[in-house]
Enzyme design. Structure first.
Site, PDB file in Angstrom:
ATOM      1  N   GLU A 200       0.679  -1.129  -0.077  1.00 42.77           N
ATOM      2  CA  GLU A 200       0.027   0.158   0.035  1.00 42.77           C
ATOM      3  C   GLU A 200       0.959   1.361   0.066  1.00 42.77           C
ATOM      4  OE1 GLU A 200      -2.448   3.301   1.860  1.00 42.77           O
ATOM      5  OE2 GLU A 200      -0.545   2.447   2.494  1.00 42.77           O
ATOM      6  N   GLU A 201       2.091   1.182   0.842  1.00 45.43           N
ATOM      7  CA  GLU A 201       2.813   2.462   0.890  1.00 45.43           C
ATOM      8  C   GLU A 201       3.469   2.738  -0.296  1.00 45.43           C
ATOM      9  OE1 GLU A 201       2.600   4.305   3.294  1.00 45.43           O
ATOM     10  OE2 GLU A 201       2.060   3.410   5.196  1.00 45.43           O
ATOM     11  N   ASP A 223      -7.614   2.208   8.109  1.00 35.17           N
ATOM     12  CA  ASP A 223      -6.292   2.861   7.888  1.00 35.17           C
ATOM     13  C   ASP A 223      -6.268   4.013   8.826  1.00 35.17           C
ATOM     14  OD1 ASP A 223      -3.522   3.372   7.137  1.00 35.17           O
ATOM     15  OD2 ASP A 223      -4.086   3.211   5.146  1.00 35.17           O
ATOM     16  N   HIS A 311       3.799   8.214  10.069  1.00 35.17           N
ATOM     17  CA  HIS A 311       5.019   7.836   9.598  1.00 35.17           C
ATOM     18  C   HIS A 311       6.339   8.063  10.263  1.00 35.17           C
ATOM     19  CE1 HIS A 311       3.594   7.111   5.056  1.00 35.17           C
ATOM     20  NE2 HIS A 311       2.889   6.461   5.968  1.00 35.17           N
TER      21      HIS A 311
HETATM   22 CO    CO Z   1       1.091   5.280   5.638  1.00 39.13          CO
HETATM   23 ZN    ZN Z   2      -1.725   3.401   5.700  1.00 40.49          ZN
END
Ligand code: CO
Ligand code: ZN
Length: 343
Positions: A200-201, A223, A311
């Protein structure tokens, strides 16, 4: 919380999500009819049922690196990022290099301030300047490390006061919400898929193909989202606030939530007294953006967990929001056959 700790501390850079897949498989196998893994590494678990085909998706990967180069003489490693890092969050962090034989601990080093020139102090840090120090001589490094070995940040998961904190809450906390909701739901009123997605990233890659396998009518991404409720950020730009409930996403740069799903989530939250907030995220996207484009298209929405310092290794979420997210997903699963998707 023990499961969330395990998920947060496990390692899985994009394309290397096996450890997370194993944890989910262990947690969910008693609750699902079938579990399979596709060529992108997506874990696709199904619980057969009546009603619409619903896919809940949470990504298993975390931002990380792979080893790209070993320096001559010193044996320091150069690393290639997989995912969007802010370089200043990386200095002085411990990392783990996952080699074929055994994990090696290292740190992301930098020149001490004492010897920085005036110019160097002003220059913004760039990812290409970073290096990993394993504390080993070059020869040993070359014996043990292979170009391409995954590198993850090393950080303990902590639960204190009303928050949880650690690395990779993006998106292991989404994985956790999915697992807990499936475990706690009474009668599930849909044909349910849980998809642990990969990569996904680096661009929602796993979800894009999983959508073609599952062919969902309804896709729900789980998420984290930005909670910028901190000094220096005006109220209008905070996106969400920690402790103000699960966030029902309206838009981000990858998807616009289906109005019928927004309404259903909102009504369920109101009816059951689940704290919620509405989310408009100016930049960023979730697996919902990929799921909506599969086959003839799916109605999608994202349930987000407000998270500060996304992050970084001190990602922080509120336990009340976590509970609200699980409660709302449970409520949805139990009533999915009643959702009106008419546009
Ligand atoms: Co992310
Ligand atoms: Zn995410």
């Amino acid at each position: 919380m023990e499961l969330l700790k395990r998920l947060s501390e496990a390692a899985g850079v994009p394309g290397h999500e096996a450890e997370i897949r194993a944890i989910i498989t262990e947690a969910l196998s008693d609750y699902m009819d079938t579990l399979r893994t596709d060529h992108l590494g997506n874990l696709i678990a199904r619980r057969k049922g009546e009603g619409p085909v619903v896919a809940i998706a949470a990504h298993m990967d975390e931002i990380g690196f792979i080893v790209s180069f070993i320096e001559d003489k010193t044996g320091f490693l150069r690393i290639q990022p997989l995912g969007g890092f802010d370089p200043k969050t990386l200095i002085s962090q411990r990392v783990v290099v996952h080699t074929e034989k055994k994990d090696l601990v290292g740190c992301i080093g930098s020149k001490p301030i004492h010897i920085l020139t005036e110019e160097e102090r002003k220059k913004p840090l760039e990812l290409k300047d970073l290096f990993v120090d394993l504390g080993l001589p070059e020869e040993t490094v070359r014996e043990r490390v292979t170009i391409g070995d995954p590198v993850t940040l090393l950080q303990d998961f902590l639960a204190y006061e009303n928050v949880v904190s650690g690395k990779a809450l993006d998106d292991r906390i989404g994985v956790y919400i999915g697992i807990e909701a499936i475990k706690r739901a009474g009668k599930i009123a849909c044909d349910l898929y849980f998809v642990g997605t990969t990569q996904e990233e680096v661009g929602l890659r796993g979800a894009r193909v999983a959508g073609f396998t599952v062919k969902p009518q309804i896709g729900i991404a789980l998420d984290v989202t930005i909670a910028a409720d901190m000094p220096g950020v005006p109220d209008a730009q905070q996106v969400t606030k920690l402790g103000s409930g699960v966030a029902i996403k309206l838009t981000d740069s990858a998807s616009i939530s289906h109005p019928g799903l927004v309404k259903a989530m909102r009504n369920l939250a109101e009816d059951r007294g689940i704290p919620y907030q509405m989310e408009v995220l100016p930049r960023g996207g979730t697996d919902a953006g990929a799921l909506q484009m599969a086959q003839e298209g799916a109605a999608v929405i994202t349930l987000s967990l407000p998270t500060r310092y996304v992050h970084s290794v001190v990602e922080m979420a509120h336990t009340a929001d976590l509970k609200a997210a699980i409660d709302l997903l449970v409520a949805f699963l139990e009533t999915a056959d009643q959702v009106d998707l008419t546009l």
